[in-house]
Design an enzyme around this catalytic site. Structure first.
Site, PDB file in Angstrom:
ATOM      1  N   ASP A 147       0.858  -1.200   0.000  1.00  0.00           N
ATOM      2  CA  ASP A 147       0.000   0.000   0.000  1.00  0.00           C
ATOM      3  C   ASP A 147       0.887   1.241   0.000  1.00  0.00           C
ATOM      4  O   ASP A 147       1.079   1.901   1.013  1.00  0.00           O
ATOM      5  CB  ASP A 147      -0.913  -0.046   1.235  1.00  0.00           C
ATOM      6  CG  ASP A 147      -1.887   1.127   1.284  1.00  0.00           C
ATOM      7  OD1 ASP A 147      -2.045   1.804   0.241  1.00  0.00           O
ATOM      8  OD2 ASP A 147      -2.467   1.370   2.351  1.00  0.00           O
ATOM      9  N   ASP A 151      -3.247   4.575   1.777  1.00  0.00           N
ATOM     10  CA  ASP A 151      -4.659   4.974   1.894  1.00  0.00           C
ATOM     11  C   ASP A 151      -5.528   3.804   2.369  1.00  0.00           C
ATOM     12  O   ASP A 151      -6.758   3.886   2.376  1.00  0.00           O
ATOM     13  CB  ASP A 151      -5.187   5.512   0.554  1.00  0.00           C
ATOM     14  CG  ASP A 151      -5.172   4.449  -0.554  1.00  0.00           C
ATOM     15  OD1 ASP A 151      -4.628   3.343  -0.307  1.00  0.00           O
ATOM     16  OD2 ASP A 151      -5.703   4.719  -1.646  1.00  0.00           O
ATOM     17  N   ARG A 153      -5.994   1.045   0.884  1.00  0.00           N
ATOM     18  CA  ARG A 153      -6.606   0.347  -0.250  1.00  0.00           C
ATOM     19  C   ARG A 153      -5.504   0.050  -1.253  1.00  0.00           C
ATOM     20  O   ARG A 153      -4.481   0.710  -1.271  1.00  0.00           O
ATOM     21  CB  ARG A 153      -7.676   1.231  -0.906  1.00  0.00           C
ATOM     22  CG  ARG A 153      -8.680   1.791   0.078  1.00  0.00           C
ATOM     23  CD  ARG A 153      -9.460   2.963  -0.527  1.00  0.00           C
ATOM     24  NE  ARG A 153     -10.457   2.479  -1.472  1.00  0.00           N
ATOM     25  CZ  ARG A 153     -10.880   3.173  -2.518  1.00  0.00           C
ATOM     26  NH1 ARG A 153     -10.392   4.369  -2.773  1.00  0.00           N
ATOM     27  NH2 ARG A 153     -11.796   2.681  -3.323  1.00  0.00           N
ATOM     28  N   GLU A 158      -0.661  -1.465  -7.703  1.00  0.00           N
ATOM     29  CA  GLU A 158      -0.006  -1.839  -6.440  1.00  0.00           C
ATOM     30  C   GLU A 158       0.005  -3.362  -6.267  1.00  0.00           C
ATOM     31  O   GLU A 158       0.974  -3.940  -5.768  1.00  0.00           O
ATOM     32  CB  GLU A 158      -0.720  -1.167  -5.259  1.00  0.00           C
ATOM     33  CG  GLU A 158      -0.444   0.331  -5.168  1.00  0.00           C
ATOM     34  CD  GLU A 158      -1.255   1.016  -4.072  1.00  0.00           C
ATOM     35  OE1 GLU A 158      -0.689   1.872  -3.364  1.00  0.00           O
ATOM     36  OE2 GLU A 158      -2.451   0.709  -3.933  1.00  0.00           O
ATOM     37  N   SER A 185     -16.583  -5.235  -4.034  1.00  0.00           N
ATOM     38  CA  SER A 185     -17.273  -3.931  -4.047  1.00  0.00           C
ATOM     39  C   SER A 185     -17.228  -3.264  -5.416  1.00  0.00           C
ATOM     40  O   SER A 185     -17.839  -2.217  -5.623  1.00  0.00           O
ATOM     41  CB  SER A 185     -16.645  -3.002  -3.003  1.00  0.00           C
ATOM     42  OG  SER A 185     -15.289  -2.749  -3.361  1.00  0.00           O
ATOM     43  N   HIS A 305      34.871 -25.851  18.027  1.00  0.00           N
ATOM     44  CA  HIS A 305      36.317 -25.637  17.932  1.00  0.00           C
ATOM     45  C   HIS A 305      36.587 -24.137  18.037  1.00  0.00           C
ATOM     46  O   HIS A 305      35.800 -23.320  17.549  1.00  0.00           O
ATOM     47  CB  HIS A 305      36.805 -26.164  16.576  1.00  0.00           C
ATOM     48  CG  HIS A 305      38.250 -25.915  16.315  1.00  0.00           C
ATOM     49  ND1 HIS A 305      39.251 -26.489  17.067  1.00  0.00           N
ATOM     50  CD2 HIS A 305      38.875 -25.154  15.378  1.00  0.00           C
ATOM     51  CE1 HIS A 305      40.419 -26.100  16.609  1.00  0.00           C
ATOM     52  NE2 HIS A 305      40.229 -25.288  15.581  1.00  0.00           N
ATOM     53  N   ASN A 306      37.722 -23.769  18.684  1.00  0.00           N
ATOM     54  CA  ASN A 306      38.052 -22.338  18.835  1.00  0.00           C
ATOM     55  C   ASN A 306      36.813 -21.548  19.258  1.00  0.00           C
ATOM     56  O   ASN A 306      36.457 -20.531  18.670  1.00  0.00           O
ATOM     57  CB  ASN A 306      38.574 -21.759  17.507  1.00  0.00           C
ATOM     58  CG  ASN A 306      39.961 -22.253  17.169  1.00  0.00           C
ATOM     59  OD1 ASN A 306      40.640 -22.857  18.001  1.00  0.00           O
ATOM     60  ND2 ASN A 306      40.395 -22.012  15.952  1.00  0.00           N
ATOM     61  N   GLU A 335      35.961 -25.223  23.518  1.00  0.00           N
ATOM     62  CA  GLU A 335      37.418 -25.161  23.578  1.00  0.00           C
ATOM     63  C   GLU A 335      37.884 -23.805  24.111  1.00  0.00           C
ATOM     64  O   GLU A 335      37.298 -22.767  23.786  1.00  0.00           O
ATOM     65  CB  GLU A 335      38.010 -25.387  22.182  1.00  0.00           C
ATOM     66  CG  GLU A 335      39.528 -25.484  22.218  1.00  0.00           C
ATOM     67  CD  GLU A 335      40.131 -25.668  20.835  1.00  0.00           C
ATOM     68  OE1 GLU A 335      41.252 -26.199  20.774  1.00  0.00           O
ATOM     69  OE2 GLU A 335      39.513 -25.272  19.840  1.00  0.00           O
ATOM     70  N   ASP A 337      41.547 -21.759  24.392  1.00  0.00           N
ATOM     71  CA  ASP A 337      42.993 -21.648  24.128  1.00  0.00           C
ATOM     72  C   ASP A 337      43.584 -20.650  25.123  1.00  0.00           C
ATOM     73  O   ASP A 337      43.262 -19.459  25.064  1.00  0.00           O
ATOM     74  CB  ASP A 337      43.240 -21.133  22.704  1.00  0.00           C
ATOM     75  CG  ASP A 337      43.070 -22.224  21.667  1.00  0.00           C
ATOM     76  OD1 ASP A 337      42.471 -23.256  21.988  1.00  0.00           O
ATOM     77  OD2 ASP A 337      43.509 -22.033  20.521  1.00  0.00           O
ATOM     78  N   HIS A 350      43.572 -16.814  19.872  1.00  0.00           N
ATOM     79  CA  HIS A 350      44.229 -17.746  18.946  1.00  0.00           C
ATOM     80  C   HIS A 350      45.683 -17.317  18.820  1.00  0.00           C
ATOM     81  O   HIS A 350      45.982 -16.311  18.185  1.00  0.00           O
ATOM     82  CB  HIS A 350      43.516 -17.717  17.594  1.00  0.00           C
ATOM     83  CG  HIS A 350      43.747 -18.955  16.802  1.00  0.00           C
ATOM     84  ND1 HIS A 350      44.738 -19.054  15.861  1.00  0.00           N
ATOM     85  CD2 HIS A 350      43.133 -20.165  16.844  1.00  0.00           C
ATOM     86  CE1 HIS A 350      44.705 -20.271  15.334  1.00  0.00           C
ATOM     87  NE2 HIS A 350      43.749 -20.963  15.908  1.00  0.00           N
ATOM     88  N   GLU A 384      43.181 -26.025  25.647  1.00  0.00           N
ATOM     89  CA  GLU A 384      44.375 -25.936  24.787  1.00  0.00           C
ATOM     90  C   GLU A 384      45.339 -25.025  25.553  1.00  0.00           C
ATOM     91  O   GLU A 384      45.228 -23.800  25.514  1.00  0.00           O
ATOM     92  CB  GLU A 384      43.967 -25.363  23.431  1.00  0.00           C
ATOM     93  CG  GLU A 384      45.081 -25.287  22.417  1.00  0.00           C
ATOM     94  CD  GLU A 384      45.595 -26.653  21.982  1.00  0.00           C
ATOM     95  OE1 GLU A 384      46.704 -26.676  21.422  1.00  0.00           O
ATOM     96  OE2 GLU A 384      44.936 -27.678  22.220  1.00  0.00           O
ATOM     97  N   ASP A 644      14.148 -18.579  -9.790  1.00  0.00           N
ATOM     98  CA  ASP A 644      13.861 -19.768 -10.608  1.00  0.00           C
ATOM     99  C   ASP A 644      14.276 -20.979  -9.764  1.00  0.00           C
ATOM    100  O   ASP A 644      15.389 -21.487  -9.899  1.00  0.00           O
ATOM    101  CB  ASP A 644      14.689 -19.745 -11.907  1.00  0.00           C
ATOM    102  CG  ASP A 644      14.485 -18.465 -12.703  1.00  0.00           C
ATOM    103  OD1 ASP A 644      13.348 -17.989 -12.773  1.00  0.00           O
ATOM    104  OD2 ASP A 644      15.484 -17.940 -13.243  1.00  0.00           O
ATOM    105  N   ASP A 697      18.293 -20.922  -6.313  1.00  0.00           N
ATOM    106  CA  ASP A 697      17.825 -20.106  -7.437  1.00  0.00           C
ATOM    107  C   ASP A 697      18.735 -20.411  -8.623  1.00  0.00           C
ATOM    108  O   ASP A 697      19.926 -20.087  -8.602  1.00  0.00           O
ATOM    109  CB  ASP A 697      17.902 -18.627  -7.038  1.00  0.00           C
ATOM    110  CG  ASP A 697      17.449 -17.696  -8.150  1.00  0.00           C
ATOM    111  OD1 ASP A 697      16.802 -18.175  -9.108  1.00  0.00           O
ATOM    112  OD2 ASP A 697      17.738 -16.483  -8.052  1.00  0.00           O
ATOM    113  N   TYR A 698      18.178 -21.058  -9.632  1.00  0.00           N
ATOM    114  CA  TYR A 698      18.968 -21.480 -10.789  1.00  0.00           C
ATOM    115  C   TYR A 698      19.505 -20.275 -11.560  1.00  0.00           C
ATOM    116  O   TYR A 698      18.802 -19.291 -11.783  1.00  0.00           O
ATOM    117  CB  TYR A 698      18.104 -22.335 -11.722  1.00  0.00           C
ATOM    118  CG  TYR A 698      18.791 -22.685 -13.026  1.00  0.00           C
ATOM    119  CD1 TYR A 698      19.774 -23.667 -13.077  1.00  0.00           C
ATOM    120  CD2 TYR A 698      18.474 -22.013 -14.203  1.00  0.00           C
ATOM    121  CE1 TYR A 698      20.419 -23.989 -14.258  1.00  0.00           C
ATOM    122  CE2 TYR A 698      19.107 -22.323 -15.400  1.00  0.00           C
ATOM    123  CZ  TYR A 698      20.085 -23.302 -15.421  1.00  0.00           C
ATOM    124  OH  TYR A 698      20.725 -23.603 -16.596  1.00  0.00           O
TER     125      TYR A 698
END
Length: 752
Positions: A147, A151, A153, A158, A185, A305-306, A335, A337, A350, A384, A644, A697-698
């Site tokens: 909309d 309004d 409608r 639209e 209507s 991990h980590n 984990e 470290d 790390h 670790e 698609d 989506d191809y």
């Protein structure tokens, strides 16, 4: 539950404050704090915000994407500015999936409280909606979007725009025909009720009506007997069909008249098939339903991990939030470290990289708070350890004082175990996995591991990159292991792996080894049966190669096939590997533990490369008719862009079961594409197989775009006509986006 609109109408004070808007500080760090104007939009579900300098630019997010509101200094960012902003001004919006938190500071405590209470009400409202309310909400949202002149409608122009937004490229003549049917209507515009009618015409499920009419004698209702026949013949429900048919009518039939007649209308039939009971994943398998009294080594364990990293392992941010996210996802092995930090305080990051550092103390505090919110079963803390003996002592003290009774300090019955205790026995306990001086038996001699490098990962965790930081110039010093930390290791003593024969002759059940992905894969390929036997007695942990600087993941399936329990993944990295992990651990109440098949727990000889040699071997045929799709997500948000779609079904399991097949693609229709294509597979080891449904989506010129997926353990599939509720790449639900399939499972009488 009141809708946002009715809360507005009742003059809910908190929502009125949000609707009026407020200047809130958005905080990203100690140095990044900016004023933003936030306000709740008219729909009561979208929050809009912009900077005062951004011109027309703004951002929005849906309250449905917010998981929880944290009050006060409950995030690292807000804790870092605690001295500047009192707790009663601060709150954090935590989003679903992998999206970062939004940390906000209000101008007054009352304003903060209004936003905290208001967002919580809206979250509760979104979570308590039933299917019908969700659809009504969806229709209302589309009406608001389309909309354009506001309004109340919608003219035909639209509506044409709306159809493209909804992912459907409809012939103009047919679109006008539907528009005219709904325009009761004859005003040339659709008002609210007329738009609902238009939506109903648009979404009429002819595919489902055909199934309904196959069993309905009069084409209008299913009698109790007809519904029972459908449940027996199509849904393969067997003996419970009579009782279940009545339950379904009571639960899903909207017409009181039909209910009294003991019948189900097409509306009730549709509501049943899109409900959790009509989903491909058996809802009974979603609850805690497995035997939790077996030894720990008999379970697959959801592992990270980590865990401290939010992003990649070269420059990513280390954060307590990463532990919260992992634990919320059901991870039961995390984990840490640890490295020597300033002021005698160990830090977590790390090593030899630019990842940020956080205090070990803060990580353990977070672990203590969140360890058992998603699951009551034990958490393994994989250490670790690169710290000096002095800072190891600090670690031991912090573990002891912060975790208290949660930390397991000694064997449960005081005896040296002959087999590992069960998840049930260890409920509410945190187990430390690390090196240990000696064993649990006082007579055991000290091993040379006491003087090994205390880190137990044989392969370097990060690539040789001496130029990354000054720390890299210092090689890891070999250091002794502190007795205080050693004493906290009970059932998860890290040991070097020599060979399966050595382990069989010498290893204790509480000793475990870590394997790099390449070492584990080689062992699985060369000596799969021995690996399965080893893993029936002892825990094994597998971790990603240190060369994965982008924190990518390896395929965990190869390691589950030989019974490795702790197959650690970078849970912060979305993709196929995490889809498989989420799929496997979606069963059994998402508790983080899944019981391995019996042939991986006993003395059977199971070779994943030759499954047909196993006693009792039977292969199954899986036939999946991909019928249709509903409200598939847009990939490209440009207004005129339409997908698609194609559907690919992928099987993951032992090597003989690995397979992929896909449907053709449907031109320009992501709203209600119809395939009616059947894909067939032979499954040799159903107990280990995962089935992944992917929608793409191809694109003939480039790689297909991912649209959605759903991964389900083969043993949790409900046969029959089922809906698959698609998930985003991030693992979060895509509202109303489904595939409709018919699944048949049968024994293969002769080898195909």
């Amino acid at each position: 539950m009141d809708s946002p609109q009715s809360l507005f109408a009742k003059g809910d004070r908190d929502l009125q404050v949000m609707k009026a808007g407020a200047m809130l500080k958005k905080v990203k760090s100690k140095s990044w704090k900016k004023q933003r104007h936030f306000r709740l939009q008219e729909d009561g579900r979208t929050i809009w915000y912009k900077s005062r300098w951004a011109g027309t630019g703004h951002s929005t997010f849906s309250v449905a994407d917010v998981e929880v509101v944290r009050e006060g200094h409950q995030s690292e960012v807000l804790l870092s500015v605690a001295e500047e902003f009192p707790a009663d001004l601060c709150f954090t919006l935590v989003f679903r999936g992998r999206r970062g938190n939004l940390d906000l500071v209000a101008e007054s405590p009352s304003e903060a409280q209004a936003w905290i209470r208001g967002v919580r009400k809206l979250i509760q409202n979104a979570e308590s909606m039933d299917d019908k309310e969700r659809v009504d909400q969806w229709i209302w949202d589309w009406f608001q979007k389309a909309d354009k002149n506001k309004d109340g409608r919608m003219n035909f122009k639209e509506v044409r725009t709306l159809l493209k937004m909804m992912n459907v490229d409809m012939n103009e003549e047919y679109a006008l025909h539907l528009f005219t049917l709904a325009d009761k209507s004859k005003s040339g515009c659709l008002e609210n009720e007329e738009f609902v009618q238009f939506y109903k015409i648009l979404t009429e499920r002819k595919d489902m009506r055909r199934v309904f009419q196959d069993y309905s004698r009069d084409g209008q209702t299913l009698t109790l007997a007809e519904l029972k026949d459908f449940l027996m013949q199509e849904q393969q429900e067997g003996e419970r069909s009579w009782e279940h048919a009545q339950e379904l009518i009571d639960r899903y039939e909207p017409s009181e008249t039909a209910k009294k007649q003991g019948a189900m209308s097409i509306d009730g039939f549709q509501m049943y098939l899109v409900s959790p009971e009509g989903a491909i994943l058996d809802p009974q398998r979603l609850t805690l339903n497995q035997d939790m009294s077996r030894p720990l080594s008999h379970y697959f364990i959801c592992s990270s991990h980590n865990t401290y990293l939010m992003e990649d392992q070269l420059r990513g941010q280390s954060s307590q939030e990463a532990y919260i996210q992992a634990l919320k996802r059901g991870c039961r092995c995390v984990e840490v470290d640890c490295w020597d930090g300033p002021n005698g305080e160990p830090v977590v990051y790390h090593g030899h990289t630019f990842t940020s550092k956080i205090l070990f103390r803060d990580v353990i505090t977070t672990l203590g708070e969140y360890a058992f919110k998603a699951s009551e079963f034990p958490v393994i803390l994989s250490l670790e350890n690169h710290c000096s003996v002095e800072q190891q002592r600090v670690m031991a003290q912090l573990l002891d004082t912060i975790l208290g009774d949660m930390l397991l300090r000694e064997p449960l019955d005081g005896l040296v175990p002959q087999e590992l205790p069960s998840p049930h026995d260890l409920k509410g306990k945190i187990l430390l996995k690390a090196k240990k001086i000696g064993g649990l038996d006082e007579s055991e001699t000290l091993t040379d591991e006491a003087t090994d490098e205390v880190s137990d990962e044989a392969e370097p965790e990060s690539p040789s990159a001496e130029n990354l930081s000054a720390e890299a110039l210092c090689l890891d010093k070999k250091s002794k292991f502190s007795r205080e930390l050693s004493d906290l290791v009970v059932y998860c003593k890290s040991v070097h792996f020599h060979s399966f024969e050595y382990s069989r002759l010498h290893s204790k059940c509480y000793e475990m080894s870590s394997f790099s992905e390449s070492k584990a894969r080689k062992l699985a390929k060369d000596t799969g049966t021995e690996f399965v036997h080893h893993n029936s007695r002892q825990l094994s942990r597998v971790y990603p190669s240190g060369m994965r600087t982008d924190s990518s993941n390896y395929n965990p399936q190869d390691l589950w096939n030989v019974g490795c329990q702790i197959v650690a993944l970078n849970v912060q990295t979305a993709g196929l590997e995490m889809d498989l992990n989420d799929g496997l651990f979606s069963q059994n109440g998402c508790c983080g533990y899944v019981l391995k098949p019996d042939f991986m727990r006993n003395d059977d000889s199971f070779d994943p490369e030759r499954p047909q040699d196993r006693d009792g071997y039977t292969s199954l045929q899986l036939s999946i008719q991909v019928i249709s799709g509903q409200q598939l997500p847009k990939v490209n948000q440009k207004e005129g862009s339409i997908v698609d779609p194609l559907v690919r079904v992928e099987i993951y399991g032992v090597s003989q079961d690995q397979a992929k097949q896909e449907t053709s693609y449907i031109d320009n229709n992501g709203f209600n594409p119809l395939w009616n294509e059947t894909l067939n597979f032979i499954i040799h080891v159903p107990e280990l197989a995962l089935v992944r449904f992917v929608v793409e989506d191809y694109d003939k010129a480039s790689r297909n775009d991912f649209m959605g997926q759903f991964t389900v353990p083969f043993t949790c599939i409900q046969p029959g006509y089922r809906h698959i509720h698609l998930l985003s790449k991030d693992g979060t639900a895509i509202p109303l986006s489904t595939l409709f399939v018919n699944v048949k499972i049968s024994e293969v009488t002769t080898e195909v």
